[in-house]
Design a protein around this motif. Sequence first.
Motif, PDB file in Angstrom:
ATOM      1  N   ASP A  48     -20.002  21.493  -8.046  1.00 23.18           N
ATOM      2  CA  ASP A  48     -19.586  22.186  -6.984  1.00 23.18           C
ATOM      3  C   ASP A  48     -18.217  22.733  -7.524  1.00 23.18           C
ATOM      4  O   ASP A  48     -17.023  23.079  -6.750  1.00 23.18           O
ATOM      5  CB  ASP A  48     -19.078  21.478  -5.517  1.00 23.18           C
ATOM      6  CG  ASP A  48     -20.178  21.488  -4.745  1.00 23.18           C
ATOM      7  OD1 ASP A  48     -21.140  22.188  -4.695  1.00 23.18           O
ATOM      8  OD2 ASP A  48     -20.348  20.632  -3.841  1.00 23.18           O
ATOM      9  N   GLY A  49     -18.276  23.473  -8.737  1.00 17.94           N
ATOM     10  CA  GLY A  49     -16.990  24.015  -9.398  1.00 17.94           C
ATOM     11  C   GLY A  49     -16.099  23.170  -9.967  1.00 17.94           C
ATOM     12  O   GLY A  49     -14.969  23.642 -10.393  1.00 17.94           O
ATOM     13  N   ASP A  72     -20.177  19.276 -14.430  1.00 20.88           N
ATOM     14  CA  ASP A  72     -19.710  20.349 -13.367  1.00 20.88           C
ATOM     15  C   ASP A  72     -20.535  20.211 -12.234  1.00 20.88           C
ATOM     16  O   ASP A  72     -21.735  20.305 -12.377  1.00 20.88           O
ATOM     17  CB  ASP A  72     -19.747  21.753 -14.057  1.00 20.88           C
ATOM     18  CG  ASP A  72     -18.885  22.170 -15.125  1.00 20.88           C
ATOM     19  OD1 ASP A  72     -17.576  21.467 -14.938  1.00 20.88           O
ATOM     20  OD2 ASP A  72     -19.157  22.966 -16.096  1.00 20.88           O
ATOM     21  N   THR A 120     -15.075  20.257 -12.420  1.00 21.08           N
ATOM     22  CA  THR A 120     -15.187  19.330 -13.891  1.00 21.08           C
ATOM     23  C   THR A 120     -14.901  18.042 -13.710  1.00 21.08           C
ATOM     24  O   THR A 120     -13.526  17.755 -13.578  1.00 21.08           O
ATOM     25  CB  THR A 120     -14.543  20.032 -14.963  1.00 21.08           C
ATOM     26  OG1 THR A 120     -15.102  21.530 -15.067  1.00 21.08           O
ATOM     27  CG2 THR A 120     -15.250  19.301 -16.169  1.00 21.08           C
TER      28      THR A 120
END
Length: 61
Positions: A38-39, A36, A41
């Motif tokens: 910066d948000g 993961d 995946t």
Amino acid sequence: MSILNSFFKKYPKEKSGKPSKDPVCRMKPTDNITYDHDGITYKFCSDHCKWQFEEDPSAYI
Ligand SMILES: [Zn+2]
């Protein structure tokens, strides 16, 4: 028409939106090696690619 239908079933469209490629080597990733950042995946084909990405994510985004 049945021949045409089976042709299209062979080549389903890729789901768009989420990244579906290993960002390091651009190959098809597996679902169980993820990271993961910066948000988002990201998925990888191997641990080796994941480690490379972890070293410097900005180089591959
Ligand atoms: Zn890879």
